[in-house]
Design an enzyme around this catalytic site. Sequence first.
Site, mmCIF file in Angstrom:
data_model
loop_
_atom_site.group_PDB
_atom_site.id
_atom_site.type_symbol
_atom_site.label_atom_id
_atom_site.label_comp_id
_atom_site.label_asym_id
_atom_site.label_seq_id
_atom_site.Cartn_x
_atom_site.Cartn_y
_atom_site.Cartn_z
ATOM 1 N N GLU A 175 -6.658 11.985 1.562
ATOM 2 C CA GLU A 175 -5.195 11.875 1.398
ATOM 3 C C GLU A 175 -5.147 11.689 -0.347
ATOM 4 O O GLU A 175 -5.661 10.986 -0.766
ATOM 5 C CB GLU A 175 -4.494 10.569 1.972
ATOM 6 C CG GLU A 175 -4.731 10.809 3.513
ATOM 7 C CD GLU A 175 -4.231 9.332 4.193
ATOM 8 O OE1 GLU A 175 -4.303 9.297 5.174
ATOM 9 O OE2 GLU A 175 -4.146 8.331 3.417
ATOM 10 N N LYS A 219 -12.732 3.264 10.656
ATOM 11 C CA LYS A 219 -12.226 4.416 10.332
ATOM 12 C C LYS A 219 -12.794 5.279 11.729
ATOM 13 O O LYS A 219 -12.554 6.654 11.511
ATOM 14 C CB LYS A 219 -13.029 5.226 9.130
ATOM 15 C CG LYS A 219 -12.430 4.490 7.777
ATOM 16 C CD LYS A 219 -12.936 5.096 6.300
ATOM 17 C CE LYS A 219 -12.414 4.281 5.059
ATOM 18 N NZ LYS A 219 -11.309 4.976 4.651
ATOM 19 N N TYR A 231 -13.544 -0.412 -1.266
ATOM 20 C CA TYR A 231 -12.105 -0.367 -1.668
ATOM 21 C C TYR A 231 -11.805 -0.809 -2.992
ATOM 22 O O TYR A 231 -12.582 -1.636 -3.358
ATOM 23 C CB TYR A 231 -11.300 -1.480 -0.645
ATOM 24 C CG TYR A 231 -11.307 -1.117 0.854
ATOM 25 C CD1 TYR A 231 -10.605 0.037 1.033
ATOM 26 C CD2 TYR A 231 -11.471 -2.205 1.777
ATOM 27 C CE1 TYR A 231 -10.232 0.306 2.336
ATOM 28 C CE2 TYR A 231 -11.495 -1.952 3.066
ATOM 29 C CZ TYR A 231 -10.677 -0.543 3.152
ATOM 30 O OH TYR A 231 -10.448 -0.497 4.819
ATOM 31 N N ARG A 236 -3.636 7.891 -6.062
ATOM 32 C CA ARG A 236 -4.908 7.455 -5.637
ATOM 33 C C ARG A 236 -5.447 8.524 -4.393
ATOM 34 O O ARG A 236 -4.506 9.033 -3.779
ATOM 35 C CB ARG A 236 -4.879 5.933 -5.100
ATOM 36 C CG ARG A 236 -4.008 5.782 -3.870
ATOM 37 C CD ARG A 236 -4.167 4.253 -3.570
ATOM 38 N NE ARG A 236 -5.403 3.685 -3.351
ATOM 39 C CZ ARG A 236 -5.666 3.679 -1.765
ATOM 40 N NH1 ARG A 236 -5.082 4.039 -0.919
ATOM 41 N NH2 ARG A 236 -6.827 3.240 -1.595
ATOM 42 N N HIS A 251 -0.007 -3.103 6.513
ATOM 43 C CA HIS A 251 -1.472 -3.020 6.210
ATOM 44 C C HIS A 251 -2.339 -3.953 6.876
ATOM 45 O O HIS A 251 -3.545 -3.892 6.738
ATOM 46 C CB HIS A 251 -1.528 -3.209 4.801
ATOM 47 C CG HIS A 251 -1.345 -2.037 3.927
ATOM 48 N ND1 HIS A 251 -0.343 -2.109 3.054
ATOM 49 C CD2 HIS A 251 -1.787 -0.985 3.847
ATOM 50 C CE1 HIS A 251 -0.158 -0.830 2.331
ATOM 51 N NE2 HIS A 251 -0.967 -0.236 2.866
#
Lengths: 321, 346
Positions: free
Chosen positions: B265, B317, B37, B223, B193
């Site tokens: 994305e 994920k 991340y 991003r 989140h």
Amino acid sequence: MSASDHLIPVVVSNVVEVNPIIKRFEFKHVNGDELPAFSGGAHIVVEMLDDGTKRKNPYSLMSSPFERDQYAISVRRDDTGRGGSKFMHEQVRPGMQMKISAPVNLFSLDLRARKHLMIAGGIGITPFIAQMTQADKLGVPFELHYAARSVSQAAYMDSLADRFGDHVSCYCDDQGESVDLEVLLSNQPLGTHVYVCGPKGMIERVVETASSLGWPAAHVHFEHFLAPPVGEPFEVHLAKAGIDITVGAEQSLLEAVEASGTPINCMCRGGACGQCETVVVACDGDIMHNDHWLDEEQRAAKQRIMPCVSRFRGKRLELDL
Amino acid sequence: MTIQFKDESFRGDFSYANSPSNIPRFPFPFPEDEYMYSTNIEPHHAARTGSPFENAFDVDEHYVAEMKDRALVLAEDPGRCQALPHMETAGWDFLELVMVSKARDYPDLFKLTMDGDRWHWINTPLQIDDTFTFGDSSTLPCHPMEYIGRQVQGDHAILDQRDGNLWMDAGIITAQADWSLDFDIGMNFFEWHAPVPLAHELGVFQRALKFLLTLPQGQPSRRLNWTLTVNPRLDTSPENYPKWGPDRMTVTPENIGEKIHLRVELQTFWRLPRSNAILFPIRTYLMAMNEVVTQPKWGRRLHRVMRDLRPELVEYKGLSRYHPILVEWLSQFDDGAPTSPGIFPD
């Protein structure tokens, strides 16, 4: 990259003397293009080229958020300040080309509010003029309570009374009038949001009164821009750039960093937004923080500084820039 | 260059595929051989002609098919499009931004004529020709966010800014990677989140929120984010889990190249002018493993990224079931050569 790096070239289309201490400046895009849309409460940063010194001051937009052919701001002359307002009053004339930033809003209306209660002191009226235009168009009830030293200093009161009638009330010190905050805040329907812009003492009184009456903090909004204070000159070492700079008496640390050509983020230039927060590498002396961003613990630790409003007194200050 | 829009499906027979010329413009999300991340936000400047970063809102060969799929999802579940009452101004801001951008960037496909508040919008690929009054919802068939959201690829959340936080108070979300607007609506930045592992401890969200709260008007950012999806399915929502969850059982070493899709994305962030809200478009790109490995750099690098992925992320994920066979399959495309920096193919 900072907001003030993307400047819009404008021409001063009008300068109006509102009263002995306040002038209104109107800007149009140099090409006649539309200016960016904005929301009530937004400000722009105006760049001033003052005899070799580049100043950048934030001013609230007071024109209608629904008109994009021109912007208007009002500037109160402050002869004891760093010179920005004096420059605007003395040097800026219709036809002059200047540069401004895109609008930034750190004082927007809470669009969930069932009613907006606005409390202004002096030049603090300006963001509310745009906000009232917005609230009126959205059809949300609002009330403005405006405190001024005297009738002659209550800028725009006549035109606001014409436009918004009973929605606006004025209180002049020289008439012995003042806002009874306790009564005002006690008599609002649930769902009201209160906004205050004016001198520090006024903001504190409104926040304290609302809190003591049980208002939720999320319903209390204030605009707390600061002008960077003047002070003694001081030296700063910029570690990454590997240079020493001097901050002049009437210059802010941010302005001195910018003048040296060193990159730095910034936005509001008034200690409120947090963009220019910088790591302090070494500090032998006292930082006069002056900002609204860092908490007490962070200030005491001397590891962070807001260059837009902070000053320094001591032997050595080294920043991670 | 005129875009040839494809007739394809993201469900049923899954006829979705990328044309050979569309493959190199895929926004491959790994600039290095390992993934962790990071806030990885950069200015959303126009970049690299032909790439998905060239225009404000990318339009590609999948546009018409994606909009048809969105209409199907909304017909089944109108809750995928919701706006709290105070978000109407933000809906108009969103509509204006998309119409102005598309008319400027794709003049052969979209046309906007403004006469004061009287606007005329022509969307040629979707055969839309409408006149309406800007700011007056009664002149549109639906909420302005839904109207324009049905004409722009990707999901769109609109975040209200107040109390030093962002609130997910509106959105049109039909192509999500396992999250739900219906669940998240009204939540703030930290609340929505909350399920993400590791990033909280790393302080990623505090930094990202601070960045977004001061996002200036006229200076959007972007991003990339990624996951994997079995079959080219756009709608992998929690609401429809029974439809797509079992797909994971169907992956075998024989079909992995066509079944597993890299799902990227392209997230952008825009300050909206009249509402002061933040528009958060999440544009999804799908590419089968067989298509990804046609670019040798991507095949090599994807093997290394997958092989070394932290176990928490494999689980978060949703890759656990087929992760080992995917790593094994990808290893045949990794010749051990170094990869060049950056995301673009060699």
